[in-house]
Design a protein around this motif. Structure first.
Motif, PDB file in Angstrom:
ATOM      1  N   ASN A 238       0.816  -1.221   0.000  1.00  0.00           N
ATOM      2  CA  ASN A 238       0.000   0.000   0.000  1.00  0.00           C
ATOM      3  C   ASN A 238       0.849   1.271   0.000  1.00  0.00           C
ATOM      4  O   ASN A 238       0.320   2.377   0.109  1.00  0.00           O
ATOM      5  CB  ASN A 238      -0.915   0.018   1.231  1.00  0.00           C
ATOM      6  CG  ASN A 238      -0.153  -0.218   2.528  1.00  0.00           C
ATOM      7  OD1 ASN A 238       0.299  -1.327   2.791  1.00  0.00           O
ATOM      8  ND2 ASN A 238       0.017   0.832   3.324  1.00  0.00           N
ATOM      9  N   ALA A 239       2.167   1.136  -0.130  1.00  0.00           N
ATOM     10  CA  ALA A 239       3.061   2.309  -0.096  1.00  0.00           C
ATOM     11  C   ALA A 239       2.869   3.168  -1.345  1.00  0.00           C
ATOM     12  O   ALA A 239       2.393   2.696  -2.383  1.00  0.00           O
ATOM     13  CB  ALA A 239       4.512   1.849  -0.008  1.00  0.00           C
ATOM     14  N   ILE A 240       3.286   4.437  -1.232  1.00  0.00           N
ATOM     15  CA  ILE A 240       3.269   5.310  -2.398  1.00  0.00           C
ATOM     16  C   ILE A 240       4.290   4.797  -3.416  1.00  0.00           C
ATOM     17  O   ILE A 240       5.280   4.163  -3.054  1.00  0.00           O
ATOM     18  CB  ILE A 240       3.567   6.785  -2.011  1.00  0.00           C
ATOM     19  CG1 ILE A 240       4.941   6.914  -1.345  1.00  0.00           C
ATOM     20  CG2 ILE A 240       2.466   7.339  -1.115  1.00  0.00           C
ATOM     21  CD1 ILE A 240       5.385   8.353  -1.104  1.00  0.00           C
ATOM     22  N   GLN A 241       4.045   5.066  -4.683  1.00  0.00           N
ATOM     23  CA  GLN A 241       4.885   4.534  -5.756  1.00  0.00           C
ATOM     24  C   GLN A 241       6.350   4.952  -5.601  1.00  0.00           C
ATOM     25  O   GLN A 241       7.258   4.164  -5.833  1.00  0.00           O
ATOM     26  CB  GLN A 241       4.345   4.990  -7.117  1.00  0.00           C
ATOM     27  CG  GLN A 241       5.074   4.385  -8.313  1.00  0.00           C
ATOM     28  CD  GLN A 241       5.038   2.868  -8.345  1.00  0.00           C
ATOM     29  OE1 GLN A 241       4.063   2.252  -7.919  1.00  0.00           O
ATOM     30  NE2 GLN A 241       6.116   2.254  -8.839  1.00  0.00           N
ATOM     31  N   ALA A 242       6.571   6.205  -5.200  1.00  0.00           N
ATOM     32  CA  ALA A 242       7.944   6.706  -5.081  1.00  0.00           C
ATOM     33  C   ALA A 242       8.743   5.902  -4.057  1.00  0.00           C
ATOM     34  O   ALA A 242       9.952   5.699  -4.219  1.00  0.00           O
ATOM     35  CB  ALA A 242       7.938   8.188  -4.709  1.00  0.00           C
ATOM     36  N   LEU A 243       8.086   5.425  -3.001  1.00  0.00           N
ATOM     37  CA  LEU A 243       8.789   4.624  -1.989  1.00  0.00           C
ATOM     38  C   LEU A 243       9.074   3.223  -2.531  1.00  0.00           C
ATOM     39  O   LEU A 243      10.142   2.664  -2.286  1.00  0.00           O
ATOM     40  CB  LEU A 243       7.986   4.542  -0.687  1.00  0.00           C
ATOM     41  CG  LEU A 243       8.770   3.891   0.454  1.00  0.00           C
ATOM     42  CD1 LEU A 243       9.772   4.859   1.050  1.00  0.00           C
ATOM     43  CD2 LEU A 243       7.846   3.359   1.540  1.00  0.00           C
ATOM     44  N   LYS A 244       8.136   2.670  -3.276  1.00  0.00           N
ATOM     45  CA  LYS A 244       8.353   1.345  -3.862  1.00  0.00           C
ATOM     46  C   LYS A 244       9.581   1.359  -4.778  1.00  0.00           C
ATOM     47  O   LYS A 244      10.326   0.379  -4.847  1.00  0.00           O
ATOM     48  CB  LYS A 244       7.116   0.914  -4.650  1.00  0.00           C
ATOM     49  CG  LYS A 244       5.913   0.591  -3.771  1.00  0.00           C
ATOM     50  CD  LYS A 244       4.699   0.216  -4.614  1.00  0.00           C
ATOM     51  CE  LYS A 244       3.503  -0.135  -3.745  1.00  0.00           C
ATOM     52  NZ  LYS A 244       2.302  -0.460  -4.550  1.00  0.00           N
ATOM     53  N   GLU A 245       9.778   2.485  -5.459  1.00  0.00           N
ATOM     54  CA  GLU A 245      10.927   2.592  -6.367  1.00  0.00           C
ATOM     55  C   GLU A 245      12.250   2.679  -5.610  1.00  0.00           C
ATOM     56  O   GLU A 245      13.293   2.277  -6.122  1.00  0.00           O
ATOM     57  CB  GLU A 245      10.738   3.808  -7.279  1.00  0.00           C
ATOM     58  CG  GLU A 245       9.605   3.611  -8.283  1.00  0.00           C
ATOM     59  CD  GLU A 245       9.196   4.884  -8.999  1.00  0.00           C
ATOM     60  OE1 GLU A 245       9.884   5.923  -8.813  1.00  0.00           O
ATOM     61  OE2 GLU A 245       8.195   4.861  -9.742  1.00  0.00           O
ATOM     62  N   LYS A 246      12.219   3.199  -4.380  1.00  0.00           N
ATOM     63  CA  LYS A 246      13.438   3.313  -3.575  1.00  0.00           C
ATOM     64  C   LYS A 246      13.751   2.019  -2.812  1.00  0.00           C
ATOM     65  O   LYS A 246      14.890   1.778  -2.436  1.00  0.00           O
ATOM     66  CB  LYS A 246      13.301   4.461  -2.562  1.00  0.00           C
ATOM     67  CG  LYS A 246      13.358   5.849  -3.180  1.00  0.00           C
ATOM     68  CD  LYS A 246      13.239   6.919  -2.096  1.00  0.00           C
ATOM     69  CE  LYS A 246      13.155   8.319  -2.687  1.00  0.00           C
ATOM     70  NZ  LYS A 246      14.404   8.727  -3.332  1.00  0.00           N
ATOM     71  N   ALA A 247      12.718   1.226  -2.558  1.00  0.00           N
ATOM     72  CA  ALA A 247      12.873   0.042  -1.703  1.00  0.00           C
ATOM     73  C   ALA A 247      13.644  -1.070  -2.414  1.00  0.00           C
ATOM     74  O   ALA A 247      13.679  -1.149  -3.639  1.00  0.00           O
ATOM     75  CB  ALA A 247      11.501  -0.470  -1.280  1.00  0.00           C
TER      76      ALA A 247
END
Length: 269
Positions: A238-247
């Motif tokens: 459920n994270a924001i897309q920008a965080l998924k890209e950093k993870a």
């Protein structure tokens, strides 16, 4: 024995389900990992008074990171060197004086677990009274006598971009500002270079745990630095897309035991 790990948990949207509870499965997995010698900490934007209930529920005995890294302390160990990094009082007062010019509805200043409202607001107060804080209302440029741990600015959606532009233009060297989502759509201000990564670095060094053995879970933009700093940065579904890209990796949502499922798999529980 697996190397000792530090498991860092954001609260809202991450450890907590949407009804603000910790699922029994995730709690069971975290308890097992603590028994196996790993360290579990909370790293949240909330003040301690609004996170203590979950600290106690998990039976933690470790430092806690509040206000996105602006306040780090150990609730049960007075020998731990707490770190409080407030905003400069003069800069805070300068911001308070601009309420009307910037179309700001209200400002809330928090000093650790004390809450100061510029204008009394019963509805907003209900969202900040968890943990029974000392609450005062009145002109913050007068009532606040020390640098605040954080400042929250409430404004109509249409004025938020202009307020943030102003903050960046005037105070870029002194403050960080982020946007909160529902249910409290506010702009949060903390001191420059304060974030959750600063907190988990401090705690991991205190606990003598290597960076590569830090696992951090998050879902929002206040988790960016922590997710990047951790050896394994995990974004919730459920994270924001920008965080998924950093993870480094993704897990299930906060409502689907994302933390518990990932850790059970990682540690072969």
């Amino acid at each position: 024995m697996t190397d000792k790990h530090l498991i860092c948990l954001d609260l809202d949207g991450t450890l907590l389900t949407d009804d603000k509870t910790i699922s029994s499965f995730t709690k069971q997995i975290l308890t097992q990992l603590k028994q196996d010698g790993h360290e579990v900490i909370i790293s949240t934007g909330r003040p301690y008074r609004a996170s203590e209930i979950y600290y106690q529920e998990l039976g933690l005995d470790a430092p806690i990171i509040n206000f996105n890294g602006a306040f780090i302390h150990h609730p049960s160990d007075d020998t731990f060197k707490a770190v409080h990094t407030p905003l400069d009082l003069n800069i805070a007062r300068d911001i308070f004086r601009q309420v009307e010019n910037l179309n700001i509805q209200n400002i809330i200043a928090e000093v650790k677990d004390h809450v100061y409202f510029h204008y009394h607001d019963e509805l907003l107060f209900q969202g900040f009274n968890m943990g029974d804080p000392v609450v005062k209302s009145g002109d913050l440029s007068i009532s606040l006598q020390e640098g605040p741990t954080s400042i929250l600015i409430q404004a109509e959606e249409e004025y938020v971009p202009a307020i943030r532009e102003h903050l960046s233009a005037v105070y870029a060297e002194q403050i960080e500002h982020r946007r909160w989502g529902a249910p409290y759509p506010v702009i949060e201000l903390v001191r420059k270079d304060i974030n959750k990564a600063v907190g988990i670095q401090y705690v991991s060094e205190y606990l003598d745990i290597k960076q590569k053995n830090i696992i951090a879970f998050g879902d929002e933009d206040n988790d960016f630095e922590m997710i990047e700093y951790a050896g394994i940065g995990v974004a919730m579904d459920n994270a924001i897309q920008a965080l998924k890209e950093k993870a480094d990796v993704m897990t299930l949502s906060n409502n689907d035991d994302g933390i518990g499922v990932f850790l059970a798999d990682y540690f072969n529980l």
